[in-house]
Design a protein around this motif. Structure first.
Motif, PDB file in Angstrom:
ATOM      1  N   ASP A  75     -64.265  80.206  58.414  1.00  0.00           N
ATOM      2  CA  ASP A  75     -64.044  79.056  59.306  1.00  0.00           C
ATOM      3  C   ASP A  75     -65.333  78.690  60.055  1.00  0.00           C
ATOM      4  O   ASP A  75     -65.616  77.516  60.292  1.00  0.00           O
ATOM      5  CB  ASP A  75     -62.927  79.398  60.293  1.00  0.00           C
ATOM      6  CG  ASP A  75     -62.484  78.182  61.093  1.00  0.00           C
ATOM      7  OD1 ASP A  75     -61.872  77.275  60.499  1.00  0.00           O
ATOM      8  OD2 ASP A  75     -62.759  78.142  62.306  1.00  0.00           O
ATOM      9  N   THR A  90     -51.654  74.880  52.407  1.00  0.00           N
ATOM     10  CA  THR A  90     -51.017  73.921  53.306  1.00  0.00           C
ATOM     11  C   THR A  90     -51.520  72.513  52.975  1.00  0.00           C
ATOM     12  O   THR A  90     -52.547  72.348  52.310  1.00  0.00           O
ATOM     13  CB  THR A  90     -51.378  74.227  54.770  1.00  0.00           C
ATOM     14  OG1 THR A  90     -52.799  74.099  54.907  1.00  0.00           O
ATOM     15  CG2 THR A  90     -50.968  75.631  55.178  1.00  0.00           C
ATOM     16  N   GLY A 125     -60.678  74.286  58.279  1.00  0.00           N
ATOM     17  CA  GLY A 125     -59.583  74.801  59.113  1.00  0.00           C
ATOM     18  C   GLY A 125     -59.042  76.164  58.702  1.00  0.00           C
ATOM     19  O   GLY A 125     -57.856  76.457  58.883  1.00  0.00           O
ATOM     20  N   PHE A 126     -59.901  77.030  58.153  1.00  0.00           N
ATOM     21  CA  PHE A 126     -59.418  78.327  57.651  1.00  0.00           C
ATOM     22  C   PHE A 126     -58.817  79.218  58.739  1.00  0.00           C
ATOM     23  O   PHE A 126     -57.934  80.013  58.462  1.00  0.00           O
ATOM     24  CB  PHE A 126     -60.542  79.086  56.943  1.00  0.00           C
ATOM     25  CG  PHE A 126     -60.978  78.438  55.663  1.00  0.00           C
ATOM     26  CD1 PHE A 126     -60.073  78.207  54.640  1.00  0.00           C
ATOM     27  CD2 PHE A 126     -62.298  78.035  55.488  1.00  0.00           C
ATOM     28  CE1 PHE A 126     -60.461  77.598  53.459  1.00  0.00           C
ATOM     29  CE2 PHE A 126     -62.697  77.432  54.300  1.00  0.00           C
ATOM     30  CZ  PHE A 126     -61.784  77.207  53.291  1.00  0.00           C
ATOM     31  N   ASP A 130     -57.773  88.335  57.621  1.00  0.00           N
ATOM     32  CA  ASP A 130     -57.823  87.288  58.649  1.00  0.00           C
ATOM     33  C   ASP A 130     -59.231  87.158  59.227  1.00  0.00           C
ATOM     34  O   ASP A 130     -59.687  86.054  59.534  1.00  0.00           O
ATOM     35  CB  ASP A 130     -56.819  87.587  59.772  1.00  0.00           C
ATOM     36  CG  ASP A 130     -55.381  87.253  59.372  1.00  0.00           C
ATOM     37  OD1 ASP A 130     -55.169  86.751  58.244  1.00  0.00           O
ATOM     38  OD2 ASP A 130     -54.473  87.486  60.188  1.00  0.00           O
ATOM     39  N   ALA A 137     -56.865  78.429  61.005  1.00  0.00           N
ATOM     40  CA  ALA A 137     -55.466  78.053  61.216  1.00  0.00           C
ATOM     41  C   ALA A 137     -54.586  78.419  60.026  1.00  0.00           C
ATOM     42  O   ALA A 137     -53.572  79.094  60.182  1.00  0.00           O
ATOM     43  CB  ALA A 137     -55.369  76.552  61.493  1.00  0.00           C
ATOM     44  N   HIS A 138     -54.967  78.006  58.804  1.00  0.00           N
ATOM     45  CA  HIS A 138     -54.057  78.197  57.658  1.00  0.00           C
ATOM     46  C   HIS A 138     -54.383  79.417  56.810  1.00  0.00           C
ATOM     47  O   HIS A 138     -53.654  79.752  55.882  1.00  0.00           O
ATOM     48  CB  HIS A 138     -53.994  76.935  56.791  1.00  0.00           C
ATOM     49  CG  HIS A 138     -55.326  76.477  56.272  1.00  0.00           C
ATOM     50  ND1 HIS A 138     -56.085  77.234  55.403  1.00  0.00           N
ATOM     51  CD2 HIS A 138     -56.028  75.337  56.498  1.00  0.00           C
ATOM     52  CE1 HIS A 138     -57.202  76.571  55.117  1.00  0.00           C
ATOM     53  NE2 HIS A 138     -57.203  75.429  55.773  1.00  0.00           N
ATOM     54  N   LYS A 139     -55.486  80.114  57.120  1.00  0.00           N
ATOM     55  CA  LYS A 139     -55.843  81.382  56.453  1.00  0.00           C
ATOM     56  C   LYS A 139     -55.998  81.226  54.932  1.00  0.00           C
ATOM     57  O   LYS A 139     -55.859  82.191  54.186  1.00  0.00           O
ATOM     58  CB  LYS A 139     -54.799  82.471  56.724  1.00  0.00           C
ATOM     59  CG  LYS A 139     -54.509  82.704  58.210  1.00  0.00           C
ATOM     60  CD  LYS A 139     -55.665  83.372  58.932  1.00  0.00           C
ATOM     61  CE  LYS A 139     -55.291  83.934  60.280  1.00  0.00           C
ATOM     62  NZ  LYS A 139     -55.345  82.970  61.386  1.00  0.00           N
ATOM     63  N   TYR A 152     -54.059  79.537  52.898  1.00  0.00           N
ATOM     64  CA  TYR A 152     -52.826  79.237  52.166  1.00  0.00           C
ATOM     65  C   TYR A 152     -52.786  77.748  51.787  1.00  0.00           C
ATOM     66  O   TYR A 152     -53.464  76.932  52.403  1.00  0.00           O
ATOM     67  CB  TYR A 152     -51.596  79.636  53.002  1.00  0.00           C
ATOM     68  CG  TYR A 152     -51.361  81.128  52.969  1.00  0.00           C
ATOM     69  CD1 TYR A 152     -50.593  81.706  51.957  1.00  0.00           C
ATOM     70  CD2 TYR A 152     -51.960  81.963  53.909  1.00  0.00           C
ATOM     71  CE1 TYR A 152     -50.409  83.086  51.898  1.00  0.00           C
ATOM     72  CE2 TYR A 152     -51.785  83.346  53.847  1.00  0.00           C
ATOM     73  CZ  TYR A 152     -51.009  83.893  52.841  1.00  0.00           C
ATOM     74  OH  TYR A 152     -50.842  85.254  52.764  1.00  0.00           O
ATOM     75  N   PRO A 169     -52.982  82.755  48.995  1.00  0.00           N
ATOM     76  CA  PRO A 169     -54.004  81.786  49.377  1.00  0.00           C
ATOM     77  C   PRO A 169     -54.803  81.247  48.188  1.00  0.00           C
ATOM     78  O   PRO A 169     -54.818  81.847  47.115  1.00  0.00           O
ATOM     79  CB  PRO A 169     -54.917  82.576  50.322  1.00  0.00           C
ATOM     80  CG  PRO A 169     -54.047  83.645  50.870  1.00  0.00           C
ATOM     81  CD  PRO A 169     -53.131  84.014  49.742  1.00  0.00           C
ATOM     82  N   ALA A 185     -52.943  70.515  54.999  1.00  0.00           N
ATOM     83  CA  ALA A 185     -54.274  70.359  55.616  1.00  0.00           C
ATOM     84  C   ALA A 185     -55.366  70.949  54.722  1.00  0.00           C
ATOM     85  O   ALA A 185     -56.445  70.372  54.560  1.00  0.00           O
ATOM     86  CB  ALA A 185     -54.293  71.028  56.989  1.00  0.00           C
ATOM     87  N   HIS A 186     -55.073  72.090  54.121  1.00  0.00           N
ATOM     88  CA  HIS A 186     -56.058  72.743  53.247  1.00  0.00           C
ATOM     89  C   HIS A 186     -56.305  71.897  51.994  1.00  0.00           C
ATOM     90  O   HIS A 186     -57.454  71.668  51.600  1.00  0.00           O
ATOM     91  CB  HIS A 186     -55.555  74.148  52.884  1.00  0.00           C
ATOM     92  CG  HIS A 186     -56.580  74.974  52.156  1.00  0.00           C
ATOM     93  ND1 HIS A 186     -56.291  76.214  51.644  1.00  0.00           N
ATOM     94  CD2 HIS A 186     -57.879  74.738  51.830  1.00  0.00           C
ATOM     95  CE1 HIS A 186     -57.380  76.704  51.057  1.00  0.00           C
ATOM     96  NE2 HIS A 186     -58.352  75.826  51.158  1.00  0.00           N
TER      97      HIS A 186
END
Length: 200
Positions: A150, A166, A157-158, A143, A160-162, A164, A21, A168-169
């Motif tokens: 979040d 992505t 959007g943490f 998590d 959802a994507h934790k 990482y 992440p 979106a992140h």
């Protein structure tokens, strides 16, 4: 894949979550299981549903002889690099155990320097119950930290994507900026930081 299980009674398993992440700590766990209280269903945390992981985490905490979490913060990751920060977090988890293990089994292909003998076990989170248990505790803990983050920063959007990297992140970082908990040494964050700096 096989591994030679050490012939001692107190074996701790160690695993980490959160090397990939872009934000938050790398979290590790160390667990010494109680042979008199076996736990069914232990496996690599990534193969379990979130609900199953949480149930198993509660069972591990209740039945293990002892367990502990360790962590290295984003500033330490930036200073040391992610590999050395992970080793530090593993050392912290083992040092925090209430019972000193006679041997430590570590998921992966390298061991941190410890006060007792240790072996690395590739794919250990699927092969060694103690490492599976550690992977579950570490994942549930990290998590939860992402869920907390979040709540503070819903626009990222943490949950959802934790954390990482992505699309979106990365988009959220570009739009909303870099948070204090972001790992600035990680390339995607560094590149966005440079772009934001250049556009000022």
């Amino acid at each position: 894949m096989s591994y030679q299980r050490p012939d001692v009674k107190l074996i701790a398993g160690v695993d980490e979550v959160g090397r990939g992440p872009l934000i938050g700590a790398v979290v590790t766990a160390a667990v010494i299981l109680d042979p008199a209280q076996p736990i069914l269903g232990l496996t690599d945390s990534k193969k379990l549903t979130e609900k199953k992981r949480q149930l198993l985490a509660e069972e591990i905490k209740a039945k293990a002889l002892c367990w502990a979490l360790g962590r290295a913060e984003p500033a330490e990751i930036d200073q040391l690099n992610i590999l050395h920060a992970t080793m530090l977090a593993m050392q912290r988890a083992v040092a925090a155990l209430a019972i000193q293990p006679q041997w430590v089994l570590i998921d992966g292909n390298r061991c941190p320097a410890l006060a007792m003998p240790a072996s690395a076990v590739v794919k250990g989170d699927s092969l060694v119950a103690e490492i599976s248990a550690a992977s579950i505790l570490a994942k549930v803990a990290r998590d939860q930290e992402m869920a907390d983050l979040d709540q503070l920063y819903p626009q990222f959007g943490f949950a959802a994507h934790k954390g990482y990297p992505t699309a979106a992140h990365l988009q959220a970082i570009s739009e909303h900026g870099i948070l204090p908990a972001h790992r600035r040494s990680f390339k995607p964050v560094r590149l966005i930081a440079e772009q934001l700096e250049a556009s000022r």
